[in-house]
Design an enzyme around this catalytic site. Structure first.
Site, PDB file in Angstrom:
ATOM      1  N   SER A   1     -15.609  10.771 -21.271  1.00 58.37           N
ATOM      2  CA  SER A   1     -16.820  10.746 -22.091  1.00 58.37           C
ATOM      3  C   SER A   1     -17.125   9.311 -22.485  1.00 58.37           C
ATOM      4  CB  SER A   1     -16.604  11.639 -23.321  1.00 58.37           C
ATOM      5  OG  SER A   1     -17.819  11.835 -24.008  1.00 58.37           O
ATOM      6  N   ASN A   2     -17.909   9.115 -23.497  1.00 56.59           N
ATOM      7  CA  ASN A   2     -18.257   7.770 -23.985  1.00 56.59           C
ATOM      8  C   ASN A   2     -18.549   7.869 -25.482  1.00 56.59           C
ATOM      9  OD1 ASN A   2     -21.262   8.089 -24.461  1.00 56.59           O
ATOM     10  ND2 ASN A   2     -21.098   8.795 -22.344  1.00 56.59           N
ATOM     11  N   PRO A   3     -18.610   6.712 -26.156  1.00 55.88           N
ATOM     12  CA  PRO A   3     -18.718   6.767 -27.623  1.00 55.88           C
ATOM     13  C   PRO A   3     -20.136   6.894 -28.193  1.00 55.88           C
ATOM     14  CG  PRO A   3     -18.218   4.534 -26.916  1.00 55.88           C
ATOM     15  CD  PRO A   3     -18.431   5.336 -25.682  1.00 55.88           C
TER      16      PRO A   3
END
Ligand code: CTP
Length: 212
Positions: free
Chosen positions: A21-23
């Site tokens: 995923s990513n932030p």
């Protein structure tokens, strides 16, 4: 107008408990939804996993993966006037999703496959009176890369920003808004709230022009 806004990251599962995923926080999507609602529009948000707060009067549809987000966008897009794709969609997903939790291994190669580009699939079904806004997150050559993305994804508005603006940042870095006629508006230093207000008014303006 009917606004459709995507927000947050997507999660691409490898097994039941692990994902890539990513932030992304969904903050810009939140300010956009709030502003559009305050301006009297009907707003639906398709959110990936993030703390996207409830907004009274805004419909929220929760998704996890890019494929899920794509199918909801494709279902909702035909009846909307404006789509704003703020979501940080994962460009890849694991080639295989294991049904059981993987056992520890010393090292191994994880195979990723590309996710479909949601904006690209929307471009194929877009009607002339619909406004589509995309984002470009660039590490370098921000304007050149953004111009290519604007054409390639057939966007009406493209917001280009640098990786420093990503995630939890206050969003006070380089931001350029590009249009298909070649115009570029420098919004560098805008907060996410101010950028959201600017974009909602821009979308209203585009909608009026398209309806003339
Ligand atoms: N986007 C999308 N579907 C994807 C990936 C991205 O619709 N599978 C959308 C994002 O919501 C954003 C825009 O495309 O509005 C640009 O995303 P970005 O990550 O900057 O660019 P990419 O097109 O993925 O290209 P690259 O990462 O190679 O710069």
């Amino acid at each position: 107008m009917k606004f459709l806004i995507t927000a947050g990251p997507t999660r691409e599962y490898l097994d039941p408990v692990r994902f890539i995923s990513n932030p992304a926080t969904g903050t810009l999507g939140y300010f956009l939804a709030k502003k559009a609602m305050e301006r009297g529009h009907s707003v639906s948000v398709i959110s990936g996993p993030c703390n996207f707060p409830e907004i009274k009067g805004v419909k929220k549809i929760q998704v996890e993966s890019a494929l899920e987000m794509k199918s909801v966008v494709e279902e909702k897009f035909p009846s909307c006037d404006a789509l704003i794709m703020t979501a940080a969609v994962s460009d890849w997903r694991p080639a295989k999703r294991y049904g059981k939790k993987l056992k520890i291994k010393k090292s191994w190669n994880l195979k990723l496959v590309p996710n479909p580009d949601i904006l690209k699939s929307v471009a194929k079904i877009k009607k002339v009176n619909q406004v589509v806004v995309g984002f470009a997150l660039e590490s370098a050559s921000i304007i050149e890369n953004a111009k290519k993305k604007l054409r390639w994804k057939k966007l009406d508005v493209l917001v280009a920003n640098t990786v420093e603006n990503f995630g939890d940042s206050s969003g006070n870095n380089e931001i350029f808004v590009l249009y298909p006629d070649g115009k570029i508006k420098d919004c560098s230093g805008y907060s996410k709230r101010k950028l959201a207000s600017f974009l909602v008014l821009e979308i209203e303006r585009h909608n009026k022009l398209k309806r003339k």
